[in-house]
Scaffold this active site. Structure first.
Site, PDB file in Angstrom:
ATOM      1  N   ASN A 160      39.352  -7.044  -2.140  1.00 27.87           N
ATOM      2  CA  ASN A 160      40.624  -6.349  -2.345  1.00 27.87           C
ATOM      3  C   ASN A 160      40.840  -5.893  -3.781  1.00 27.87           C
ATOM      4  O   ASN A 160      41.341  -4.793  -4.027  1.00 27.87           O
ATOM      5  CB  ASN A 160      41.790  -7.222  -1.859  1.00 27.87           C
ATOM      6  CG  ASN A 160      41.828  -8.580  -2.511  1.00 27.87           C
ATOM      7  OD1 ASN A 160      40.802  -9.115  -2.942  1.00 27.87           O
ATOM      8  ND2 ASN A 160      43.002  -9.170  -2.582  1.00 27.87           N
ATOM      9  N   GLU A 259      41.005 -20.099  -4.446  1.00 24.59           N
ATOM     10  CA  GLU A 259      42.268 -19.394  -4.257  1.00 24.59           C
ATOM     11  C   GLU A 259      42.160 -18.716  -2.912  1.00 24.59           C
ATOM     12  O   GLU A 259      41.364 -17.791  -2.737  1.00 24.59           O
ATOM     13  CB  GLU A 259      42.515 -18.399  -5.394  1.00 24.59           C
ATOM     14  CG  GLU A 259      43.939 -17.864  -5.408  1.00 24.59           C
ATOM     15  CD  GLU A 259      44.052 -16.543  -4.684  1.00 24.59           C
ATOM     16  OE1 GLU A 259      44.605 -16.549  -3.558  1.00 24.59           O
ATOM     17  OE2 GLU A 259      43.586 -15.531  -5.207  1.00 24.59           O
ATOM     18  N   CYS A 293      46.366 -11.141  -1.873  1.00 23.52           N
ATOM     19  CA  CYS A 293      46.735 -12.482  -1.417  1.00 23.52           C
ATOM     20  C   CYS A 293      48.173 -12.822  -1.778  1.00 23.52           C
ATOM     21  O   CYS A 293      48.785 -13.686  -1.149  1.00 23.52           O
ATOM     22  CB  CYS A 293      45.781 -13.510  -2.009  1.00 23.52           C
ATOM     23  SG  CYS A 293      45.661 -13.429  -3.815  1.00 23.52           S
ATOM     24  N   GLU A 472      43.397 -21.906 -12.025  1.00 21.72           N
ATOM     25  CA  GLU A 472      42.687 -21.178 -13.067  1.00 21.72           C
ATOM     26  C   GLU A 472      43.711 -20.388 -13.862  1.00 21.72           C
ATOM     27  O   GLU A 472      44.857 -20.230 -13.456  1.00 21.72           O
ATOM     28  CB  GLU A 472      41.599 -20.277 -12.479  1.00 21.72           C
ATOM     29  CG  GLU A 472      40.517 -21.074 -11.756  1.00 21.72           C
ATOM     30  CD  GLU A 472      39.325 -20.228 -11.338  1.00 21.72           C
ATOM     31  OE1 GLU A 472      38.988 -19.249 -12.025  1.00 21.72           O
ATOM     32  OE2 GLU A 472      38.722 -20.553 -10.295  1.00 21.72           O
TER      33      GLU A 472
END
Length: 492
Positions: A160, A259, A293, A472
């Site tokens: 993405n 993630e 996301c 992160e």
């Protein structure tokens, strides 16, 4: 830049400082037109082995002997070279994803360079601990920490935001002195290949950055995550894939940073600036074709403004301009592939079957040109579903949101938290106390108040529940990409 490239082009892997092909290849198809853009060399087990071996050797070479300041200088050269190759990277991102040239030029490519500069600054400015201890005999001992690289890091990124997410991981990994083996999505191989060229031009030592193309199970992805020579794995993608990688990593007790997916909630309170809330929700629901996301798929609106908000958001969704990626007015983009389009359209049909009312969209646009063979869907606004509907619980990852009413703050927070995911949430309110209560009570790794997708690269990034493991960003990235050794010296 309309995503057209030569179908005869073959993208290679990059191993130990050399571009390598051989073996099988696969086609990369344009999401804009459905035509084959190029072919990609698929890395087999031997290629993955060679990449890990090259990375391991680089750790024992000049790269492993560099200090933090020297590595930071290398990262800054990479950033400079990324900017020199700016137009090539824009073309690669647009061709692979179908996103607009405007978005690639203002978001994806600038963030790539910013990631390298940010972590060059962070690695040279972040101290480690030191303590003076009184010994049993009354003397003194000095304890201090030495930061060391984890080793060989496997970096697996989705399609993405290909360059943005890749550099978000490569930059801190290299800043900490690791060597990396990167596997981009098979859907977006181009900008990662340009990044390999950038690494070579910037003087990154051979073997420090390696690139292998391929798929997941039974291909380069599985070979990489199961490889005994890999010390840590960082992955961004869907939760089911993250679970599979975690199982593979468990056998080698590898460090992981994930993630993963989201079913993010937006809360619109009656006291909000409704103009800002509508426009912010347009961005958070439909940016990048909803393929982020962090996008909002569940919007809860306080009852006094529910009808007005829903009508206005539906109107704005219908106004979003379709166009070729090169056209300045373009505000929509295709989904990444025909397969993903079928998945999203399947969710649209499921929503109808579950009783949803479609306020906007719900189908496929018709252009009357080559884009009719692409992977476009309409931005879609739904309402009318209960909290237990599959549409309300499963991540769709497309340009779609569902709007439902709530009555008070406690109900709003409960609805937002009613999900197996916990990545991001957005809150629209003028009440500063409520804003801070939301930050404390919402089960999410990121909470935005009166904004969305505003990021400071020094802050922690990640999710809770099924949305991820670890953090992160800033010094939090250093915690994952390095190990600390405590040294204790008796000063007596």
């Amino acid at each position: 830049m309309d995503g057209r490239r030569s179908g005869d082009l073959l993208l290679p892997n990059y191993v130990g400082g050399e571009f390598v092909t051989g073996g099988t290849s696969f086609a990369k198809v344009s999401p804009v037109t459905g035509e084959t853009l190029l072919h990609v060399a698929e890395a087999d087990q031997a290629t993955v082995d060679a990449a890990v071996t090259a990375a391991r050797a680089a750790l024992r070479g000049p790269w492993g002997a560099m200090g933090e300041g020297e590595r930071a200088a290398v990262l800054r050269r990479v950033a400079d070279e990324l900017e020199r190759r700016f137009d090539d990277l824009v073309a690669a991102e647009v061709a692979d994803t179908g996103k607009s040239v405007a978005q690639a030029r203002t978001l994806d490519i600038p963030r790539g360079a910013a990631n390298f500069r940010t972590f060059a600054d962070i690695i040279t400015a972040t101290p480690t601990e030191s303590f003076t201890t009184v010994t049993a005999s009354g003397g003194r001992a000095l304890n201090y920490a030495v930061r060391k690289p984890v080793g060989v890091v496997a970096i697996i990124v989705p399609w993405n935001l290909p360059l943005l997410l890749l550099t978000w991981k490569v930059a801190p990994a290299l800043a900490c002195g690791n060597a990396v083996v990167v596997k981009p999505s098979e859907e977006t191989p181009s900008s990662a290949t340009v990044l390999a060229e950038v690494m070579a031009a910037a003087g990154v030592p051979d073997g420090v950055f390696n690139l292998v193309h391929g798929f997941g199970p039974g291909s380069a992805g599985e070979a990489l995550t199961r490889h005994p020579g890999v010390d840590a794995i960082t992955f961004t993608g869907e939760s089911a894939t993250g679970s599979a990688i975690m199982r593979a990593a468990a056998d080698g007790v590898k460090a992981v940073s994930f993630e993963l997916g989201g079913k993010n909630a937006g809360l619109v309170f009656a006291d909000a600036d409704l103009d800002a809330a509508v426009e912010g929700s347009v961005r958070s629901s439909f940016t990048n074709g909803g393929q982020v996301c962090l996008c909002t798929e569940r919007i809860y609106v306080q009852r006094p403004v529910f009808e007005e908000f829903a009508a206005r958001l539906a109107k704005r969704a219908e106004e979003l301009a379709f166009g070729w990626p090169s056209e300045p007015a373009t505000m929509t983009m295709p989904l990444i592939s025909a397969k993903h389009r079928e998945k999203v359209l399947g969710h649209y049909e499921l929503a109808r079957a579950e009783g949803a009312t479609v306020l906007a969209g719900g189908g496929v646009p018709v252009f009357g040109d080559d884009r009719d063979s692409g992977s476009y869907v309409q931005p879609t606004v739904l309402t009318g579903l209960g909290r237990h509907a599959r549409t309300m619980r499963e991540e769709i990852f497309g340009p779609v949101c569902h709007i439902a009413p709530f009555d008070d703050e406690d109900e709003a927070f409960a609805l937002a938290n009613d999900s197996e995911y916990g990545l991001a949430a957005t809150v629209w309110t003028r009440d500063v106390g409520r804003a801070h209560r939301a930050g404390a009570r919402l089960d999410a790794g990121l909470v935005w108040v009166n904004t969305w997708f505003l990021r400071d690269l020094r802050t922690p990034f990640g999710g809770v529940k099924a949305s991820g493991v670890g953090r992160e960003g800033g010094t939090h990235s250093l915690h994952f990409y390095s190990e600390l050794t405590n040294v204790c010296v008796d000063l007596g």
